[in-house]
Design a protein around this motif. Sequence first.
Motif, short mmCIF file in Angstrom:
data_model
loop_
_atom_site.label_atom_id
_atom_site.label_comp_id
_atom_site.label_asym_id
_atom_site.label_seq_id
_atom_site.Cartn_x
_atom_site.Cartn_y
_atom_site.Cartn_z
N VAL A 9 123.64 23.22 30.49
CA VAL A 9 123.74 23.37 29.05
C VAL A 9 122.97 22.22 28.41
O VAL A 9 122.93 21.12 28.96
CB VAL A 9 125.21 23.40 28.58
N ALA A 10 122.33 22.51 27.29
CA ALA A 10 121.61 21.48 26.55
C ALA A 10 122.28 21.36 25.18
O ALA A 10 121.81 21.93 24.19
CB ALA A 10 120.12 21.85 26.41
N PRO A 69 115.64 17.76 19.65
CA PRO A 69 116.65 18.76 19.27
C PRO A 69 116.05 19.91 18.49
O PRO A 69 115.23 19.69 17.61
CB PRO A 69 117.64 17.97 18.42
N SER A 93 120.50 27.58 16.68
CA SER A 93 120.49 26.49 17.66
C SER A 93 119.81 27.01 18.91
O SER A 93 120.23 28.01 19.47
CB SER A 93 121.93 26.05 17.96
N GLN A 101 118.15 24.94 21.76
CA GLN A 101 117.72 23.76 22.49
C GLN A 101 117.26 24.17 23.90
O GLN A 101 118.04 24.75 24.66
CB GLN A 101 118.92 22.80 22.59
N PRO A 102 116.02 23.89 24.26
CA PRO A 102 115.58 24.22 25.63
C PRO A 102 116.22 23.27 26.64
O PRO A 102 116.54 22.13 26.31
CB PRO A 102 114.06 23.99 25.58
N GLU A 103 116.38 23.75 27.88
CA GLU A 103 116.82 22.86 28.95
C GLU A 103 115.73 21.82 29.17
O GLU A 103 114.56 22.17 29.36
CB GLU A 103 117.06 23.66 30.23
N PRO A 104 116.09 20.53 29.14
CA PRO A 104 115.06 19.48 29.11
C PRO A 104 114.48 19.12 30.48
O PRO A 104 114.68 18.01 30.97
CB PRO A 104 115.82 18.30 28.49
N ALA A 137 122.05 16.33 26.52
CA ALA A 137 121.75 16.67 27.93
C ALA A 137 120.87 15.59 28.55
O ALA A 137 119.99 15.02 27.91
CB ALA A 137 121.02 18.01 28.01
N VAL A 140 117.29 22.62 16.37
CA VAL A 140 118.25 23.30 15.50
C VAL A 140 117.60 23.37 14.13
O VAL A 140 117.08 22.36 13.65
CB VAL A 140 119.57 22.50 15.39
N VAL A 181 123.74 20.12 21.56
CA VAL A 181 123.25 19.36 20.41
C VAL A 181 124.40 19.18 19.42
O VAL A 181 125.08 20.15 19.07
CB VAL A 181 122.09 20.08 19.70
#
Lengths: 311, 311, 311, 311
Positions: free
Chosen positions: D305-306, C146, C291, C293-296, D56, C148, D308
């Motif tokens: 979307v990722a 995560p 915030s 968060q990269p696309e995983p 995600a 953030v 958190v």
Amino acid sequence: MTAPAQCAQFHAIAQRVNNWGRWGPEDERGTLNLVTDEVVRAAAATVRSGRRVPLALPLQQDGVQSGMIPGRVNPLHTMVAVNMELFGPGTVATSDDVVTMGLQAGTHWDALPHVSHGGKLYNGRPADTVTAHGRAAFSGIDKAGPLVSRGVLLDVARAHGVQSLAAEHAVGPEDLDAAEELGGVRVGQGDIVLVRTGQMRHYLAGDRDGYAHPSPGLSLYAPEWFHARDVAAVANDTLTFEIFPPEIEDLWLPVHALHLVEMGMLQGQNWNLEELSLACAEEGRYAFLLSAQPEPFTGATGAPVAPVAVL
Amino acid sequence: MTAPAQCAQFHAIAQRVNNWGRWGPEDERGTLNLVTDEVVRAAAATVRSGRRVPLALPLQQDGVQSGMIPGRVNPLHTMVAVNMELFGPGTVATSDDVVTMGLQAGTHWDALPHVSHGGKLYNGRPADTVTAHGRAAFSGIDKAGPLVSRGVLLDVARAHGVQSLAAEHAVGPEDLDAAEELGGVRVGQGDIVLVRTGQMRHYLAGDRDGYAHPSPGLSLYAPEWFHARDVAAVANDTLTFEIFPPEIEDLWLPVHALHLVEMGMLQGQNWNLEELSLACAEEGRYAFLLSAQPEPFTGATGAPVAPVAVL
Amino acid sequence: MTAPAQCAQFHAIAQRVNNWGRWGPEDERGTLNLVTDEVVRAAAATVRSGRRVPLALPLQQDGVQSGMIPGRVNPLHTMVAVNMELFGPGTVATSDDVVTMGLQAGTHWDALPHVSHGGKLYNGRPADTVTAHGRAAFSGIDKAGPLVSRGVLLDVARAHGVQSLAAEHAVGPEDLDAAEELGGVRVGQGDIVLVRTGQMRHYLAGDRDGYAHPSPGLSLYAPEWFHARDVAAVANDTLTFEIFPPEIEDLWLPVHALHLVEMGMLQGQNWNLEELSLACAEEGRYAFLLSAQPEPFTGATGAPVAPVAVL
Amino acid sequence: MTAPAQCAQFHAIAQRVNNWGRWGPEDERGTLNLVTDEVVRAAAATVRSGRRVPLALPLQQDGVQSGMIPGRVNPLHTMVAVNMELFGPGTVATSDDVVTMGLQAGTHWDALPHVSHGGKLYNGRPADTVTAHGRAAFSGIDKAGPLVSRGVLLDVARAHGVQSLAAEHAVGPEDLDAAEELGGVRVGQGDIVLVRTGQMRHYLAGDRDGYAHPSPGLSLYAPEWFHARDVAAVANDTLTFEIFPPEIEDLWLPVHALHLVEMGMLQGQNWNLEELSLACAEEGRYAFLLSAQPEPFTGATGAPVAPVAVL
């Protein structure tokens, strides 16, 4: 802008070349019906030297598309495997490729539903039979069937004694006549006609934008010539196929509308006719066996093709 | 697992069929060098009826790939335009397509660098000349050149009197001999041989997994037969080309290694030979003109092809 | 060209900022380990107004990529369904989308294995653990966890009283100090620092090539500043992140090598900081909850991100 | 099949929850208008521990899509460069990725124009404003704006004391009430509600088909509950979002029609709520700061979307 049907010249030609119903109301192949077994036998008989000339451009990121046509992307070719030892260390290793590309991005055929006008496609079918999820319900490129016939090179640039035609040159009936005379050949039923403008030389020299437009190409008055000769298909060496910008102001893509919608005739773009031009001149023959089978994408409005002329 | 070179049978065959250096150290075309102008003239002379038989499967999301081979995805074909009136309301409307697909996903040719073994590719080039960004530096499918020759159907399933061979049937020299005899034809220099197992019938009947594997296919002992005849290329109607799982436990893809690496011979998979089988039986002729030009993706280790047989 | 390790300046800095082993030999997250629960609690406490500012560019064909970086393609976004009545006429109709894009094409994070030098990745792992089929075996973007934390805008352009920095401006320690002073904030452990050059204004004004390069960006001397402050990640509003062409001739991408390989610190490019610059100036506060968060994507060396600053 | 408007139950609910015009005739954001600065300030104030939970799924070829939904393809992720030494041997080497994927394939938001019924989209706009080339002219995911608010987990599975709900369980108002009681929280204006069914456990255990359908999910009677509470958006841990097959025979996707078209409320699918379920139970708190910004694809009817959660 002008709707094609509102232009008197277009309207008159459209009426004269229209093939709707000619091969029945269910037909999805249009002028390809003109390629009979007999035509193919005669095409095979044209082979003399056995020389083969490929007519497709390489498919690569640095292809002919310049971004002028939205969404028509050059091939993005990546590897999903490079010497992957799938069965363990030391075993045979495999490499695999994947591509994303516009089906009309390289050397290709336009299928009949590639354009509509007045809400209609070839044979009177409604334009809304093309959808995002169903693609073309009628006359998709997979319906074209085998595409082998006699090919005839009409080398208009050579007939004019130039390397490439000027951008404002609309190739009309008199140009086609002159190229026939140069080639010592008469175009007939079922032939696939390759019209060389020389415009491809710009791309081959590295000038992608110069290749794209302005561009010489077929005139609004060429389709009637093809219709009179009962030609099966026409391809050339430009991005736009027809002269661009158009001959009549605001009458956009009239040749597309005549060929694909009115006549039901496939048309090819971005064919590389440079080597073929030399080969035909050297051999003194402008007719040959042409194999130009499109990749059979189901319901596609166009498809890549890797044509080969056999002299 | 077994490295091919550690298997005595493989090693002995490899030494006998190896073509490295045969066409010079710079060669990237392998056995395609065997297709001379003379071969092509003779191929054109086989045309009798003018009947054309297409051999490619439709390209669609519901294609032959079942997920067994990672990353080899069936075509995802979408529209980037549907009746888009680019020049204003009422003008000619265009539809355009885009596709993402594995180059080896449908009816295709494997190019020579599709596999390596012992760190080597055809003609002794190092395997690491294939990279993610450069793709294949040598012998990519774009180097194959025009691919038109005499085609010969070796209908092994028909020679055995079955609709399709059993999964454990490894097609060896005796099968090829029997199919030659059925066809009344002798395979010779520069021919493109199409070996029919009938396995495609499973896919055509809707059984994609049954088609994928287990599968009949070429035996480890077939390449020597092709080498003796100086064949230019071989294609068949299976996903794996060679029998799968393999004849010798843990010796994976030996035919790939012999054809592509040792001999430098293109091989084709997922060719639909069902209609051709009927046509040849009806006409009593198993040799024909075959046009099978791959799409010329630069540096690709394989490419789609839409082959056509002209009888 | 110069291998980074052969450049004395680079080498000295690399030794000082190197974090290999700092979080153990198995670590794949680098400086993201500096974002503790406590840091996040403090970040949440910075929220005053509740104003949210998105920092991602729209994802579209007309994106920031100009073709300068091979294979890094702008999003090609097509529809696979448009109001498709999947369950029959009159039922609820659905529309679905598909995209092909470079993971580093738009607003994105570079993952640690995005670059290697001297054959090494972060934490001393060998570069060849990145492969075409396996992608990044270590430290892929999916390992980032995560993302953030407290965000701090260092508005270097505003600190210099200009709309955008000149192309030859290498943003160094003194610029970062000046921007801190403008913001009335001190960068500390676990912060995500956003460095504004104003270069994005060129793209937003329609000049894609002008945006791409030449470009201001981080100096070779910036990483040591970030290291001293124990920053978790850095992003900015340029295509190349660091000044391009580089400050030292033939020393290419030194900041990439320092951040990603030596420090193990994610870096972000193509972030749109224009609205944030206005918001921070208006509110007189340059620290906020971020915030991002990269696309995983599993094993990816970079990924799109849609960051939001909450003031 | 049944058109939704022909079903009395659907029709009555639709009238009660309809939000067309509530935020003006030009509105494209629907219930996201309910997320005010004040709501966000309160959301930030819920942060206690600083613990962050990502929601995600990994994006990979082996994703949740099983082929049930045509064209919605799992990510095909390839490398366009692997340690490419762009500036010469020994220089910093870069790796780059490219992906092709359905925008609704993984953890995603449906945008408002993802479905239409009766020819209409949210706010009464005609369905045909979604096209293949223009995509969604109104309310595309890029119009959603920043998506940060208070998140509330309604852990219906835990409230029922099961690991996952049975496939025939339609989650209705009484389930939502029970989960609220379990969580000791009251859902209010602007909240993003996460409804846990536990169905995701099937996918996480390797059963992709079992995950897809039959599936528990939201009942036709849930939307009115969300409407009464002025919820901003709802997401859950299933592929179909609502119970599938549907509660009323032949009434397909009624919750999609109510949420997206009638209410103008985004809905999320394939969210992994397993770790969050544990975290909330451990901390005894079911409300938190949620950041869930979709990737801003222009005109898209959905986007990855990722998300958190910050507790």
